[in-house]
Scaffold this motif. Structure first.
Motif, short mmCIF file in Angstrom:
data_model
loop_
_atom_site.label_atom_id
_atom_site.label_comp_id
_atom_site.label_asym_id
_atom_site.label_seq_id
_atom_site.Cartn_x
_atom_site.Cartn_y
_atom_site.Cartn_z
N ARG A 82 12.03 1.43 -7.67
CA ARG A 82 12.77 1.98 -6.55
C ARG A 82 12.56 3.48 -6.46
O ARG A 82 12.59 4.19 -7.46
CB ARG A 82 14.26 1.66 -6.70
CG ARG A 82 14.57 0.18 -6.82
CD ARG A 82 14.23 -0.54 -5.51
NE ARG A 82 14.52 -1.95 -5.61
CZ ARG A 82 15.71 -2.48 -5.37
NH1 ARG A 82 16.73 -1.70 -5.04
NH2 ARG A 82 15.89 -3.79 -5.46
N PHE A 83 12.37 3.96 -5.26
CA PHE A 83 12.29 5.39 -5.00
C PHE A 83 12.78 5.65 -3.59
O PHE A 83 12.97 4.73 -2.79
CB PHE A 83 10.86 5.91 -5.20
CG PHE A 83 9.85 5.23 -4.31
CD1 PHE A 83 9.53 5.73 -3.05
CD2 PHE A 83 9.20 4.08 -4.74
CE1 PHE A 83 8.61 5.10 -2.24
CE2 PHE A 83 8.27 3.44 -3.93
CZ PHE A 83 7.97 3.96 -2.69
N ARG A 84 12.99 6.90 -3.27
CA ARG A 84 13.53 7.25 -1.97
C ARG A 84 12.57 6.85 -0.85
O ARG A 84 11.35 7.04 -0.97
CB ARG A 84 13.80 8.75 -1.91
CG ARG A 84 14.50 9.22 -0.64
CD ARG A 84 14.87 10.69 -0.72
NE ARG A 84 15.79 10.94 -1.83
CZ ARG A 84 16.26 12.16 -2.15
NH1 ARG A 84 15.87 13.22 -1.46
NH2 ARG A 84 17.09 12.31 -3.16
N LEU A 85 13.10 6.27 0.21
CA LEU A 85 12.35 5.80 1.38
C LEU A 85 11.46 4.60 1.09
O LEU A 85 10.59 4.27 1.89
CB LEU A 85 11.49 6.93 1.97
CG LEU A 85 12.25 8.16 2.51
CD1 LEU A 85 11.27 9.19 3.03
CD2 LEU A 85 13.22 7.76 3.60
N SER A 86 11.66 3.94 -0.05
CA SER A 86 10.82 2.78 -0.35
C SER A 86 11.05 1.65 0.66
O SER A 86 10.11 0.96 1.06
CB SER A 86 11.11 2.27 -1.76
OG SER A 86 12.46 1.84 -1.88
N GLY A 87 12.30 1.47 1.08
CA GLY A 87 12.59 0.44 2.08
C GLY A 87 11.92 0.72 3.40
O GLY A 87 11.38 -0.19 4.05
N PHE A 88 11.92 1.99 3.81
CA PHE A 88 11.28 2.36 5.08
C PHE A 88 9.78 2.14 5.02
O PHE A 88 9.16 1.62 5.96
CB PHE A 88 11.60 3.82 5.41
CG PHE A 88 10.86 4.35 6.60
CD1 PHE A 88 11.26 4.02 7.89
CD2 PHE A 88 9.75 5.17 6.44
CE1 PHE A 88 10.57 4.50 8.99
CE2 PHE A 88 9.06 5.66 7.54
CZ PHE A 88 9.48 5.32 8.82
N VAL A 89 9.15 2.52 3.89
CA VAL A 89 7.71 2.37 3.75
C VAL A 89 7.33 0.89 3.74
O VAL A 89 6.34 0.48 4.35
CB VAL A 89 7.21 3.07 2.47
CG1 VAL A 89 5.72 2.83 2.28
CG2 VAL A 89 7.51 4.56 2.53
N ARG A 90 8.14 0.05 3.08
CA ARG A 90 7.87 -1.39 3.08
C ARG A 90 7.97 -1.96 4.50
O ARG A 90 7.17 -2.83 4.88
CB ARG A 90 8.86 -2.12 2.17
CG ARG A 90 8.63 -1.90 0.70
CD ARG A 90 9.22 -3.03 -0.14
NE ARG A 90 10.59 -3.35 0.25
CZ ARG A 90 11.67 -2.77 -0.25
NH1 ARG A 90 11.53 -1.82 -1.17
NH2 ARG A 90 12.88 -3.13 0.14
N ALA A 91 8.93 -1.48 5.25
CA ALA A 91 9.07 -1.95 6.63
C ALA A 91 7.87 -1.58 7.47
O ALA A 91 7.40 -2.37 8.30
CB ALA A 91 10.35 -1.39 7.24
N VAL A 92 7.34 -0.38 7.27
CA VAL A 92 6.15 0.06 8.01
C VAL A 92 4.94 -0.80 7.64
O VAL A 92 4.15 -1.19 8.51
CB VAL A 92 5.87 1.55 7.74
CG1 VAL A 92 4.53 1.97 8.36
CG2 VAL A 92 6.99 2.41 8.31
N LEU A 93 4.82 -1.12 6.36
CA LEU A 93 3.68 -1.93 5.91
C LEU A 93 3.75 -3.36 6.42
O LEU A 93 2.74 -4.09 6.37
CB LEU A 93 3.62 -1.93 4.38
CG LEU A 93 3.22 -0.60 3.73
CD1 LEU A 93 3.26 -0.71 2.21
CD2 LEU A 93 1.84 -0.16 4.18
N LEU A 94 4.89 -3.80 6.91
CA LEU A 94 5.01 -5.14 7.47
C LEU A 94 4.45 -5.25 8.88
O LEU A 94 4.27 -6.36 9.38
CB LEU A 94 6.49 -5.58 7.48
CG LEU A 94 7.11 -5.96 6.14
CD1 LEU A 94 8.58 -6.29 6.33
CD2 LEU A 94 6.39 -7.14 5.52
#
Length: 318
Positions: free
Chosen positions: A120-132
């Motif tokens: 886990r790191f900061r903005l990991s959720g946002f980056v995963r969403a972009v990669l989707l």
């Protein structure tokens, strides 16, 4: 006046208490009642088309058949014509290369990203969403965009490579028979990475943290931990990812049609595109059914052998 009623005694089955027999029969009927809709659906939308496709491969089925209803049986003529067609042999090899290359690229990069985001790191959720996004965009749209990006004369990819002095001439990504199949594989890898990443990331979250803590106390390094803990624990998930990836890749059609159309010089023709070409361009539905049956057979053989080889992952003994 007294009436005597004589009831016929129920003979109990050996080893089964009498009071549980009606309940067991009722429970069995109830289970079949719940399964019935799924069985009807499978028979109607999978069983019947499959049987119909097999029958069609032994018939002389033409557009005229839709009006006359006559499709005479011609034995193995369709099968002989398909196996003697050089395009079928080439498409079989292209399908193998395309499927293996796509699965290796998608799985490797997807696993790397899944392991990366497991920390886990900061903005990991946002980056995963972009990669989707590549997974959410329709396949045809992705193919058209990549066709523009890979254009030999005006494509952004060639412009970027030449500006960075990585090449001194434009690469014929989609116009060269020796490069077009590689380009299609790379595009399909880009499309399939998010699926692999999401499924493998979910599998990583189910691995107990205590195993990693114990490995750390024993002095295991990152590679040893990954090889001895992560991969063995991910085996059931890996099985699902590879089987589903194989099923979706071997029959792929829309990506290749929108990206290369099977060209140049039939260098990107696969079993899926050959089925489409025979059935809907040459209107030879009998030969198209033959290639479709071969495609189904290859998928079924892979699924059966792979699942049997990994049946221990599903709680069955070897």
């Amino acid at each position: 006046m007294t009436t005597v009623t004589t009831d016929t005694p129920v003979k109990p089955q050996p080893g089964i208490p009498l009071e549980t027999q009606p309940r067991r029969t009722k429970g069995s009927a109830l289970r079949w009642l719940f399964v019935a809709p799924a069985l009807v659906y499978m028979l109607a939308f999978f069983g019947y088309p499959l049987v119909r496709n097999v029958i069609m491969s032994f018939q002389h089925y033409t557009p005229q058949t839709f009006f006359t209803g006559k499709a005479p049986f011609n034995g193995f003529d369709n099968w002989t014509a398909v196996f003697n067609n050089p395009l079928f042999t080439d498409s079989l090899w292209h399908t193998l290369v395309f499927t293996v290359g796509s699965l290796l690229g998608q799985f490797t990069l997807g696993l790397m990203l899944a392991v990366f985001f497991a920390r886990r790191f900061r903005l990991s959720g946002f980056v995963r969403a972009v990669l989707l996004l590549p997974w959410l965009v329709p396949m045809v749209v992705s193919s058209v965009v990549w066709r523009k990006l890979l254009d030999q004369d005006t494509g952004v990819i060639n412009t970027l490579l030449m500006n960075l002095h990585l090449t001194d001439h434009a690469v014929p990504w989609l116009s060269s028979p020796s490069v077009a199949l590689l380009s299609a594989i790379l595009v399909n890898i880009w499309v399939g990475i998010p699926f692999n990443m999401v499924i493998l990331y979910g599998g990583l979250q189910e691995i107990p943290r205590e195993l990693y803590e114990a490995a750390s106390l024993d002095g295991a390094g990152p590679w040893r931990t990954f090889r001895s803990i992560t991969l063995p624990q991910l085996r059931p998930v890996v099985t699902v990812v590879l089987v589903l990836g194989f099923m979706s890749t071997i029959k792929i059609l829309d990506l290749i049609l929108a990206l290369t159309g099977g060209g140049p010089a039939d260098s990107t023709q696969t079993l899926g595109t050959v089925t489409y070409q025979l059935s809907f361009q040459q209107l030879d539905f009998g030969q198209g059914a033959v290639v479709g049956n071969i495609l189904i057979l290859v998928s079924a053989i892979f699924a059966v052998f792979y699942l049997r080889a990994n049946r221990s992952d599903f709680g069955q003994g070897k």
